[in-house]
Design an enzyme around this catalytic site. Structure first.
Site, PDB file in Angstrom:
ATOM      1  N   HIS A 238       8.556  16.651  -7.275  1.00  0.00           N
ATOM      2  CA  HIS A 238       8.414  17.681  -6.242  1.00  0.00           C
ATOM      3  C   HIS A 238       9.404  18.805  -6.544  1.00  0.00           C
ATOM      4  CE1 HIS A 238       9.132  19.567  -2.311  1.00  0.00           C
ATOM      5  NE2 HIS A 238       7.965  19.079  -1.919  1.00  0.00           N
ATOM      6  N   ARG A 281       4.039  20.974  -6.400  1.00  0.00           N
ATOM      7  CA  ARG A 281       3.613  19.721  -7.027  1.00  0.00           C
ATOM      8  C   ARG A 281       2.297  19.968  -7.763  1.00  0.00           C
ATOM      9  NH1 ARG A 281       3.008  15.596  -2.290  1.00  0.00           N
ATOM     10  NH2 ARG A 281       2.712  17.493  -1.055  1.00  0.00           N
ATOM     11  N   LYS A 284      -1.283  21.314  -6.116  1.00  0.00           N
ATOM     12  CA  LYS A 284      -1.001  21.810  -4.777  1.00  0.00           C
ATOM     13  C   LYS A 284      -1.136  23.327  -4.743  1.00  0.00           C
ATOM     14  CE  LYS A 284      -0.102  17.948  -2.634  1.00  0.00           C
ATOM     15  NZ  LYS A 284      -0.882  17.493  -1.472  1.00  0.00           N
ATOM     16  N   ASP A 287       3.169  28.446  -2.937  1.00  0.00           N
ATOM     17  CA  ASP A 287       4.011  28.534  -1.739  1.00  0.00           C
ATOM     18  C   ASP A 287       5.222  29.391  -2.100  1.00  0.00           C
ATOM     19  OD1 ASP A 287       5.883  28.148   0.325  1.00  0.00           O
ATOM     20  OD2 ASP A 287       5.161  26.133   0.744  1.00  0.00           O
ATOM     21  N   CYS A 289       8.213  29.609  -0.999  1.00  0.00           N
ATOM     22  CA  CYS A 289       9.554  29.021  -1.056  1.00  0.00           C
ATOM     23  C   CYS A 289       9.892  28.486  -2.437  1.00  0.00           C
ATOM     24  CB  CYS A 289       9.720  27.933  -0.003  1.00  0.00           C
ATOM     25  SG  CYS A 289       8.819  26.400  -0.337  1.00  0.00           S
ATOM     26  N   TYR A 290       8.860  28.091  -3.207  1.00  0.00           N
ATOM     27  CA  TYR A 290       9.121  27.561  -4.550  1.00  0.00           C
ATOM     28  C   TYR A 290       9.530  28.650  -5.534  1.00  0.00           C
ATOM     29  CZ  TYR A 290       7.291  23.292  -2.622  1.00  0.00           C
ATOM     30  OH  TYR A 290       7.108  22.193  -1.832  1.00  0.00           O
ATOM     31  N   ASP A 339       4.894  31.965   3.488  1.00  0.00           N
ATOM     32  CA  ASP A 339       4.460  30.983   2.487  1.00  0.00           C
ATOM     33  C   ASP A 339       3.330  31.566   1.620  1.00  0.00           C
ATOM     34  OD1 ASP A 339       2.787  29.024   1.355  1.00  0.00           O
ATOM     35  OD2 ASP A 339       2.791  27.737   3.102  1.00  0.00           O
ATOM     36  N   ASP A 346       8.741  33.212   8.855  1.00  0.00           N
ATOM     37  CA  ASP A 346       9.774  32.306   9.352  1.00  0.00           C
ATOM     38  C   ASP A 346      11.021  32.478   8.513  1.00  0.00           C
ATOM     39  OD1 ASP A 346       9.942  29.980   7.233  1.00  0.00           O
ATOM     40  OD2 ASP A 346       7.816  30.361   7.535  1.00  0.00           O
ATOM     41  N   HIS A 349      11.129  30.632   4.795  1.00  0.00           N
ATOM     42  CA  HIS A 349      10.442  31.319   3.699  1.00  0.00           C
ATOM     43  C   HIS A 349      11.033  32.691   3.426  1.00  0.00           C
ATOM     44  CE1 HIS A 349       7.401  28.148   4.405  1.00  0.00           C
ATOM     45  NE2 HIS A 349       7.210  28.279   3.114  1.00  0.00           N
TER      46      HIS A 349
END
Length: 427
Positions: A238, A281, A284, A287, A289-290, A339, A346, A349
């Site tokens: 992850h 991952r 998936k 996103d 945040c990654y 995201d 938020d 993120h």
């Protein structure tokens, strides 16, 4: 400098990179196609407005993001009630996002933040998610990072390193792993948080050696056959856990204990060819945040593999495509980042998308950032291991090194070794 400015991709050439379900539709494939369609609309809007309102669509909405962060620092809205046990995290996300956007808060506001975080400090050491709650490694990490960023004498006093050390030993396991709280779960996040706060507060070397005995080996055991790290041994790789694993190993100078080549291969595969951002991952969705969790893992791993202390000659991921995804798909016009398209903004993120851009821009060379589009899009650099300003790391570790020196001197005097110095005699 002009040669270092990146340009947007030719979106007409990206069609070939869209997901092909090979005529086998699944829930996963439909979600991927839905996400790509929403991102395509963002790309189309950019192409339509680029020559009409280019100053707007090619820039970060700095003023809007700043207003969003200022409002959130003073008063969280009702929908943040579920994060009552994560209030130091909210503070950290706000302060870190503000840093990369290059603005700060009034000194009196920051002192109020220090006073609140001091209320979150548990009497037996560490920090809780809110006043009166149990100490937990995650908000401890967030609180220590926040106080390091504020960097005032009152902020350092609020940390109380002695009780922090006792808390870290209280959640340490014999195999070198760390529970997130007393009698809590064990995963690689706990190990990273423990290593990070111990190193940032510059705990003495004998303490570090005892505290993190076997920790590097335990973290290395969390690496999976894919190359990334799971939350614990035998769990799926992850992006978030992978950053925690390799960052902790790097801070312990034990990066050699993992398979670095396989790790680098896995992280590079997480960048989405069409979207430009990272997934967390295998199979998936992208996103925002990654951008940090995976985006920072890549240069950290490169630096470990280079092992020569020199700046990276070339970042191995597409730093322009990542900035493009965040700039065009993850900004809210009223402030805050998200995201992916269609999601609400938020603090989490907002912090990690911007931190990821800071990494992308500055991972190759601090003197010559790689900026997409308008030069005004350049963000402030962040430390890739702690994710706080580099100057905050230097200032905090220096402060605690002075404390270490004073205590060592006091110990020598107590043992009678400081008599010559006290009498004015030096060698």
């Amino acid at each position: 400098m002009d040669d270092l400015l990146l340009d947007f991709r030719d979106f007409s050439l990206l069609e070939m990179y869209k997901f092909d379900d090979e005529k086998v539709s699944t829930v996963t494939s439909r979600e991927q196609q839905k996400t790509e369609n929403s991102i395509e609309k963002c790309f189309d809007r950019f192409l339509q407005l680029r020559y009409l309102d280019g100053l707007r669509v090619t820039k970060f909405y700095r003023e809007e993001h700043q207003r969003f962060l200022e409002c959130m620092l003073h008063r969280l809205p009702p929908n943040y009630e579920c994060l009552d046990s994560s209030r130091p995290w909210c503070i950290y996300w706000i302060l870190q996002a503000a840093h990369v956007l290059n603005f700060t808060f009034a000194p009196e506001t920051l002192e109020q933040v220090v006073a609140f975080l001091e209320k979150c400090r548990h009497p037996q050491g560490g920090f809780a998610g809110g006043p009166g709650q149990y100490a937990h490694l995650a908000p401890t990490y967030a609180a220590v990072n926040s106080l390091a960023m504020i960097g005032t004498p009152s902020a350092f006093r609020a940390i109380d390193r002695d009780s922090l050390e006792k808390f870290l030993f209280a959640v340490r396991e014999p195999d070198g792993s760390f529970r997130l709280h007393v009698d809590g779960e064990t995963d690689v996040r706990g190990a990273y948080c423990a290593v990070s706060v111990a190193k940032l507060t510059n705990m003495p070397e004998p303490t570090l050696k005892k505290l993190f005995n076997k920790t590097g080996d335990w973290i290395a055991s969390c690496q999976t056959y894919e190359g990334g790290f799971g939350g614990a041994p035998d769990l799926e790789a992850h992006g978030g856990y992978t950053f925690c694993g390799i960052a902790a190993l790097a801070l312990l100078n034990e990066g050699h204990k993992c398979d670095q080549e396989q790790l680098l291969k896995w992280t590079l595969q997480r960048q989405m060819a069409y979207e430009g951002g990272f997934q967390g991952r295998t199979n998936k969705l992208v996103d925002g945040c990654y951008s940090f969790w995976v985006g920072a893992t890549i240069p950290v791993t490169q630096a470990i593999m280079n092992n020569d202390g020199k700046p990276l000659a070339k970042a191995l991921f597409d730093v322009g495509a990542l900035q493009e995804y965040i700039l065009l798909c993850c900004q809210k016009s009223n402030g805050g980042l998200i995201d992916k398209p269609g999601k609400p903004q938020d603090l989490y993120h907002t912090c990690y998308t911007l931190s990821g851009i800071a990494i992308a821009q500055h991972s190759e060379s601090a003197e010559m950032p790689a900026v997409l589009g308008d030069p005004a899009n350049e963000l402030q650099p962040t430390h890739p291991l702690f994710n706080v300003p580099p100057e905050a790391v230097a200032h905090t570790t220096h402060f605690y090194q002075q404390l270490n020196n004073l205590r060592a001197f006091a110990q020598k005097e107590q043992n009678g070794d400081g008599d010559d110095v006290a009498n004015g005699e030096t060698s």
